[in-house]
Motif scaffolding. Structure first.
Motif: not given
Length: 287
Positions: A82-90, A93-97, A238-246
């Motif tokens: 489920y985590l990899f599905e959230a990465f792949q489908y959410k 794609p949001e990051l690429i956009d 502090q290592t992440m961009v402001s619109d990043g994902y953890l």
């Protein structure tokens, strides 16, 4: 060789100091099973003497053996679908956009913290290759780190036994991303080239100058004390961009970390976004 209460306390304190992992007397079986051979190999009369030798710090090989033995390296490809599905489908794609509106539309930076023997970062790389047809034209960098030198060495080789491949890799992915080598399988260069492996202790300064679009820190902080855990995720923010994902483990929650991250739900999985006030630098935004 039997463990005394003093032995257990000495080992637990050392493990906490070196790795941040919080053990107690209930883990005596783990201490004996993982450290017993090291005690004998180095001619120590008991576990307390082993601890003293490690604390002296004059034998880096012994310290590495101690850390390698005590840290958990259990993992598998595409762990938690489920985590990899959230990465792949959410998230991806949001990051690429979002990156399509910047001066670096094909640049992606990901950190796989506590990557163990490499299954997680390689799974991420395979997913990216499936999602981006011309991935070879993109600037993809997945930084994978672990405290264990032995785990990093194995991950860097990218060779896995049959039973390791069977735990998570479909036949389609096996044919596309691996080729047979000896009795096992080696990851192909197109995937291996996306990932760089380095040793890193999460208790030490993270020392990052470039910021990550995504961070995967799963199933490691659960072994830390609350204070160490909170400090780790504050530093990760502090290592992440402001619109990043953890992404954290399926049974991990960051409610007690403070205001650094906001939870999001997708594909029956959770991920977090950093609450940073700094906007994307103007130099990165297209006019």
């Amino acid at each position: 060789m039997s463990l005394t209460i003093g032995d257990i306390d000495a080992v637990c304190n050392l493990v906490n100091d070196l790795c941040g992992i919080c053990l107690d007397s209930s883990k005596s079986y783990l201490i004996e099973s993982r450290l017993g051979q090291i005690v004998e190999k180095h001619g120590c009369k008991d576990y307390a003497e082993l601890v003293k030798k490690v604390r002296l710090g004059v034998d880096s090989q012994l310290t590495n053996q101690f850390v390698d033995a005590i840290t958990t390296n259990e993992t598998l490809f595409f762990r938690d679908k489920y985590l990899f599905e959230a990465f792949q489908y959410k998230a991806l794609p949001e990051l690429i956009d979002a990156r399509g509106k910047t001066a670096f539309p094909t640049r992606v930076r990901i950190w796989s913290a506590a990557c163990s023997t490499g299954q997680e970062p390689y799974s991420l790389a395979m997913t990216i290759a499936e999602m981006i047809p011309d991935v070879h034209r993109w600037d993809i960098q997945i930084t994978a780190t672990d405290i264990s030198d032995a785990a990093i060495s194995k991950a860097s080789r990218g060779v896995y036994a049959k039973h390791e491949i069977e735990r998570g890799v479909s036949q389609e992915r096996l044919k596309r991303f691996f080729y047979p080598e000896g009795d096992g399988w080696r990851i192909r260069d197109e995937i291996r080239g996306m990932v760089s492996f380095n040793r890193k202790n999460l208790l030490e300064p993270l020392g990052q100058t470039a910021r990550y679009d995504m961070v995967f820190c799963r199933n490691v902080a659960i072994y830390f004390t609350r204070e160490v855990r909170q400090d780790l995720f504050r530093r990760i923010a502090q290592t992440m961009v402001s619109d990043g994902y953890l992404f954290v483990g399926a049974q991990e929650f960051l409610a007690d970390v403070g205001p650094n991250f906001t939870p999001h739900q997708h594909c029956r999985s959770s991920f977090y976004r950093p609450n940073l006030t700094a906007p994307v630098p103007h130099a990165l935004v297209r006019s």
